[in-house]
Design a protein around this motif. Structure first.
Motif, short mmCIF file in Angstrom:
data_model
loop_
_atom_site.label_atom_id
_atom_site.label_comp_id
_atom_site.label_asym_id
_atom_site.label_seq_id
_atom_site.Cartn_x
_atom_site.Cartn_y
_atom_site.Cartn_z
N HIS A 1 55.97 33.36 27.68
CA HIS A 1 56.56 33.72 28.98
C HIS A 1 55.63 34.61 29.79
CE1 HIS A 1 60.24 31.65 28.23
NE2 HIS A 1 60.57 32.41 27.21
N ILE A 2 54.88 35.47 29.12
CA ILE A 2 53.90 36.30 29.83
C ILE A 2 52.78 35.42 30.38
CG2 ILE A 2 52.12 38.07 29.52
CD1 ILE A 2 54.10 39.50 27.62
N LEU A 3 52.32 34.47 29.57
CA LEU A 3 51.30 33.54 30.07
C LEU A 3 51.82 32.75 31.27
CD1 LEU A 3 49.91 32.11 26.70
CD2 LEU A 3 48.70 33.59 28.32
N LEU A 4 53.05 32.32 31.21
CA LEU A 4 53.66 31.59 32.31
C LEU A 4 53.73 32.46 33.57
CD1 LEU A 4 55.14 29.05 33.32
CD2 LEU A 4 57.25 30.07 32.44
N ALA A 5 54.16 33.70 33.42
CA ALA A 5 54.26 34.60 34.57
C ALA A 5 52.90 34.90 35.17
CB ALA A 5 54.94 35.90 34.15
N LYS A 6 51.91 35.09 34.33
CA LYS A 6 50.56 35.38 34.83
C LYS A 6 49.95 34.16 35.51
CE LYS A 6 49.05 39.16 31.93
NZ LYS A 6 48.03 39.63 30.99
N GLY A 7 50.34 32.98 35.10
CA GLY A 7 49.80 31.76 35.68
C GLY A 7 50.54 31.28 36.90
N SER A 8 51.66 31.91 37.20
CA SER A 8 52.46 31.46 38.35
C SER A 8 51.85 31.93 39.65
CB SER A 8 53.90 31.96 38.22
OG SER A 8 53.93 33.36 38.41
N GLU A 9 52.24 31.29 40.72
CA GLU A 9 51.75 31.65 42.05
C GLU A 9 52.79 32.52 42.75
OE1 GLU A 9 48.73 31.06 43.17
OE2 GLU A 9 48.30 30.09 41.26
N SER A 10 53.28 33.50 42.07
CA SER A 10 54.31 34.37 42.66
C SER A 10 53.89 35.82 42.52
CB SER A 10 55.64 34.13 41.93
OG SER A 10 55.61 34.72 40.66
N PRO A 11 54.67 36.72 43.12
CA PRO A 11 54.37 38.15 43.01
C PRO A 11 54.49 38.69 41.59
CG PRO A 11 55.97 37.74 44.75
CD PRO A 11 55.78 36.44 44.00
N ILE A 12 54.94 37.91 40.65
CA ILE A 12 55.11 38.35 39.27
C ILE A 12 53.78 38.78 38.66
CG2 ILE A 12 55.69 37.57 36.95
CD1 ILE A 12 57.78 35.74 38.22
N LYS A 13 52.71 38.11 39.01
CA LYS A 13 51.40 38.37 38.39
C LYS A 13 51.01 39.86 38.45
CE LYS A 13 48.05 35.25 39.01
NZ LYS A 13 47.20 34.27 39.69
N LYS A 14 51.24 40.48 39.57
CA LYS A 14 50.80 41.88 39.71
C LYS A 14 51.57 42.82 38.79
CE LYS A 14 53.73 43.03 43.68
NZ LYS A 14 54.74 43.74 42.93
N ASP A 15 52.80 42.46 38.40
CA ASP A 15 53.61 43.30 37.53
C ASP A 15 53.21 43.23 36.07
OD1 ASP A 15 55.17 44.16 39.70
OD2 ASP A 15 56.37 42.34 39.58
#
Length: 95
Positions: free
Chosen positions: A79-93
């Motif tokens: 899930h962390i890999l998914l969040a980091k790979g997404s094109e959303s503001p999630i990456k910065k968190d």
């Protein structure tokens, strides 16, 4: 009965869960029932399974709950890999 709070792996799993809760607090609201929920539930499951294994008694049962916790840790990792790979503001968190 042994106290699960005395072992290092439970402590680390607990701290991971607290950090996941902090990081996901700023995720977009549209992720509340998606990635946010999945990350929180799977991270909490690691420490919860360790605690449950200690409460069941016996090394075989404890080992089984450690295995379940390891599965939850793999789920968190994905899930962390998914969040980091997404094109959303999630990456910065998740830095």
């Amino acid at each position: 009965m042994r106290d699960f709070r005395e072992i290092k792996v439970w402590e680390k799993a607990h701290l991971l869960t607290l950090e996941i809760y902090k990081a996901t607090a700023s995720f977009p609201t549209e992720e509340r029932y998606g990635l946010t929920s999945q990350l929180r539930r799977s991270s909490a499951s690691i420490a919860a399974n360790i605690a449950e294994g200690f409460g069941r008694g016996g090394n075989a049962k404890l080992a089984r709950f450690f295995q379940i916790g390891m599965g939850s840790a793999s789920e968190v990792e994905y899930h962390i890999l998914l969040a980091k790979g997404s094109e959303s503001p999630i990456k910065k968190d998740l830095r």
